[in-house]
Design a protein around this motif. Structure first.
Motif, PDB file in Angstrom:
ATOM      1  N   GLY A 206       0.777  -1.231   0.000  1.00  0.00           N
ATOM      2  CA  GLY A 206       0.000   0.000   0.000  1.00  0.00           C
ATOM      3  C   GLY A 206       0.805   1.275   0.000  1.00  0.00           C
ATOM      4  O   GLY A 206       0.240   2.363  -0.086  1.00  0.00           O
ATOM      5  N   ALA A 207       2.140   1.174   0.095  1.00  0.00           N
ATOM      6  CA  ALA A 207       2.980   2.378   0.122  1.00  0.00           C
ATOM      7  C   ALA A 207       2.983   3.057  -1.237  1.00  0.00           C
ATOM      8  O   ALA A 207       2.798   2.415  -2.272  1.00  0.00           O
ATOM      9  N   VAL A 208       3.188   4.366  -1.236  1.00  0.00           N
ATOM     10  CA  VAL A 208       3.260   5.126  -2.476  1.00  0.00           C
ATOM     11  C   VAL A 208       4.641   5.758  -2.597  1.00  0.00           C
ATOM     12  O   VAL A 208       5.265   6.105  -1.594  1.00  0.00           O
ATOM     13  N   MET A 209       5.108   5.889  -3.814  1.00  0.00           N
ATOM     14  CA  MET A 209       6.438   6.428  -4.059  1.00  0.00           C
ATOM     15  C   MET A 209       6.372   7.949  -4.151  1.00  0.00           C
ATOM     16  O   MET A 209       5.774   8.507  -5.080  1.00  0.00           O
ATOM     17  N   ASP A 210       6.968   8.630  -3.170  1.00  0.00           N
ATOM     18  CA  ASP A 210       7.011  10.095  -3.183  1.00  0.00           C
ATOM     19  C   ASP A 210       8.360  10.580  -2.667  1.00  0.00           C
ATOM     20  O   ASP A 210       8.450  11.610  -1.997  1.00  0.00           O
ATOM     21  N   LYS A 268      -4.982   5.955 -12.643  1.00  0.00           N
ATOM     22  CA  LYS A 268      -6.205   5.236 -12.289  1.00  0.00           C
ATOM     23  C   LYS A 268      -5.869   3.911 -11.614  1.00  0.00           C
ATOM     24  O   LYS A 268      -6.464   3.544 -10.597  1.00  0.00           O
ATOM     25  N   ARG A 269      -4.886   3.221 -12.160  1.00  0.00           N
ATOM     26  CA  ARG A 269      -4.468   1.940 -11.585  1.00  0.00           C
ATOM     27  C   ARG A 269      -3.860   2.145 -10.195  1.00  0.00           C
ATOM     28  O   ARG A 269      -4.121   1.373  -9.264  1.00  0.00           O
ATOM     29  N   SER A 270      -3.049   3.196 -10.047  1.00  0.00           N
ATOM     30  CA  SER A 270      -2.410   3.463  -8.757  1.00  0.00           C
ATOM     31  C   SER A 270      -3.452   3.777  -7.685  1.00  0.00           C
ATOM     32  O   SER A 270      -3.338   3.326  -6.539  1.00  0.00           O
ATOM     33  N   LEU A 271      -4.478   4.533  -8.046  1.00  0.00           N
ATOM     34  CA  LEU A 271      -5.527   4.863  -7.085  1.00  0.00           C
ATOM     35  C   LEU A 271      -6.320   3.626  -6.678  1.00  0.00           C
ATOM     36  O   LEU A 271      -6.749   3.496  -5.531  1.00  0.00           O
ATOM     37  N   GLN A 272      -6.510   2.709  -7.621  1.00  0.00           N
ATOM     38  CA  GLN A 272      -7.243   1.476  -7.318  1.00  0.00           C
ATOM     39  C   GLN A 272      -6.457   0.571  -6.390  1.00  0.00           C
ATOM     40  O   GLN A 272      -7.031  -0.089  -5.512  1.00  0.00           O
ATOM     41  N   ARG A 273      -5.147   0.558  -6.558  1.00  0.00           N
ATOM     42  CA  ARG A 273      -4.312  -0.358  -5.778  1.00  0.00           C
ATOM     43  C   ARG A 273      -3.762   0.273  -4.510  1.00  0.00           C
ATOM     44  O   ARG A 273      -3.452  -0.429  -3.540  1.00  0.00           O
ATOM     45  N   ARG A 274      -3.626   1.610  -4.528  1.00  0.00           N
ATOM     46  CA  ARG A 274      -3.038   2.320  -3.384  1.00  0.00           C
ATOM     47  C   ARG A 274      -3.854   3.579  -3.104  1.00  0.00           C
ATOM     48  O   ARG A 274      -3.588   4.634  -3.679  1.00  0.00           O
ATOM     49  N   PRO A 275      -4.831   3.490  -2.226  1.00  0.00           N
ATOM     50  CA  PRO A 275      -5.692   4.650  -1.935  1.00  0.00           C
ATOM     51  C   PRO A 275      -4.913   5.887  -1.496  1.00  0.00           C
ATOM     52  O   PRO A 275      -5.350   7.017  -1.747  1.00  0.00           O
ATOM     53  N   HIS A 276      -3.761   5.697  -0.853  1.00  0.00           N
ATOM     54  CA  HIS A 276      -2.971   6.834  -0.383  1.00  0.00           C
ATOM     55  C   HIS A 276      -2.326   7.609  -1.536  1.00  0.00           C
ATOM     56  O   HIS A 276      -1.749   8.680  -1.318  1.00  0.00           O
TER      57      HIS A 276
END
Length: 297
Positions: A206-210, A268-276
């Motif tokens: 669930g982590a996002v790359m920032d 769109k795919r990132s939002l589906q897989r990672r809500p954050h």
């Protein structure tokens, strides 16, 4: 060990497909009927090679056979045009363009090989395109996944054709600018690749790359890709300044594809897989970089 063998076997199959594709393209250029134009001859060879890859994609039911075509063919086009054109080995502009194209091709192909798990895997976008076409999935596969990207890359290579076949020194200073822009763009892509691979290896669900360059732009890889094609356009303008008005068509096509299709699909795919990921959208610019800033509470 099994995964390693699977990947090795898959890479051998893909390599064999590319050998056949390039061989057919070369056979056309060396022994086929000439159109009288180096540019048109190369385009026909490019399309024929694409059709070979398409056949392999259909046989093995995996359109990821095409993935590396984006980076494998451009260096071959450059070499063919330079060798068959009027410029010799003493052309500074040709050498500078070759440095950038080879750097880009090695980086992009190497990144694909590194991340390619094997032919049991297919780029997630391809089934979406085929399934969305319904009974026309064959046409979507042939054109949407294979031929249209080939044409798009060929458009991006048009300035390279001008750069390596136009006599005269042209704007030497602009050739050096094109080199700097191209090397910087590919280096940005390389840094983005390394940072993303390290992030993925950390395996945080669930982590996002920032972090790193990804804190400055949500898509630094696409930004670098646009920069590379911009450098190709600059090489073309350096060779023939009067043709500047059409030499940026490839860059425009790339920007349109990234902004109109690639980035929206990825997000769109990132939002589906990672809500954050919504927090990243709210704080990090889509493409043009700026210093990172904190989310508003």
């Amino acid at each position: 060990m099994t995964v390693h063998r699977s990947k090795t076997h898959s890479l051998l199959l893909v390599t064999a497909a590319y050998v056949v594709a390039v061989a057919l393209g070369a056979a056309w250029l060396l022994g086929g009927p000439s159109t009288g134009s180096l540019l048109l001859d190369a385009f026909v060879a490019d399309v024929l090679a694409t059709l070979v890859i398409f056949v392999f994609s259909r046989i093995y039911r995996n359109s990821s056979f095409y993935d590396a075509f984006w980076s494998v063919i451009p260096p071959l086009l450059l070499i063919y045009w330079w060798a068959a054109g009027p410029l010799g080995l003493d052309s500074l502009r040709c050498w500078l363009a070759t440095i950038v194209v080879m750097y880009w091709a090695v980086r992009l192909t190497g990144n694909w090989v590194y991340g390619f798990p094997g032919l049991h895997h297919e780029d997630w976008r391809y089934p979406l395109l085929r399934d969305g076409a319904g009974r026309w999935e064959f046409v979507a596969d042939l054109f949407g996944i294979h031929l249209v990207p080939t044409v798009q890359v060929f458009l991006g290579m048009l300035p390279v054709y001008v750069a390596v076949t136009t006599a005269g020194d042209g704007l030497v200073w602009l050739s050096w600018v094109a080199l700097v822009v191209g090397v910087a763009a590919v280096t940005l892509e390389l840094v983005a690749d390394v940072q993303m691979h390290r992030f993925v290896a950390a395996k945080q669900p669930g982590a996002v790359m920032d972090q790193g360059v990804w804190a400055w732009s949500r898509h630094p890889n696409y930004l670098g890709e646009i920069g590379f094609w911009l450098s190709m356009a600059l090489f073309g303008v350096a060779a023939s300044p009067a043709d500047w008005w059409w030499l940026f068509v490839g860059v425009v096509a790339m920007v349109a594809m990234f902004l109109g299709a690639s980035i929206p699909l990825m997000e769109k795919r990132s939002l589906q897989r990672r809500p954050h990921y919504q927090a990243v959208i709210d704080t990090v610019p889509k493409l043009i970089p700026r210093p990172p800033r904190k989310a508003v509470a």
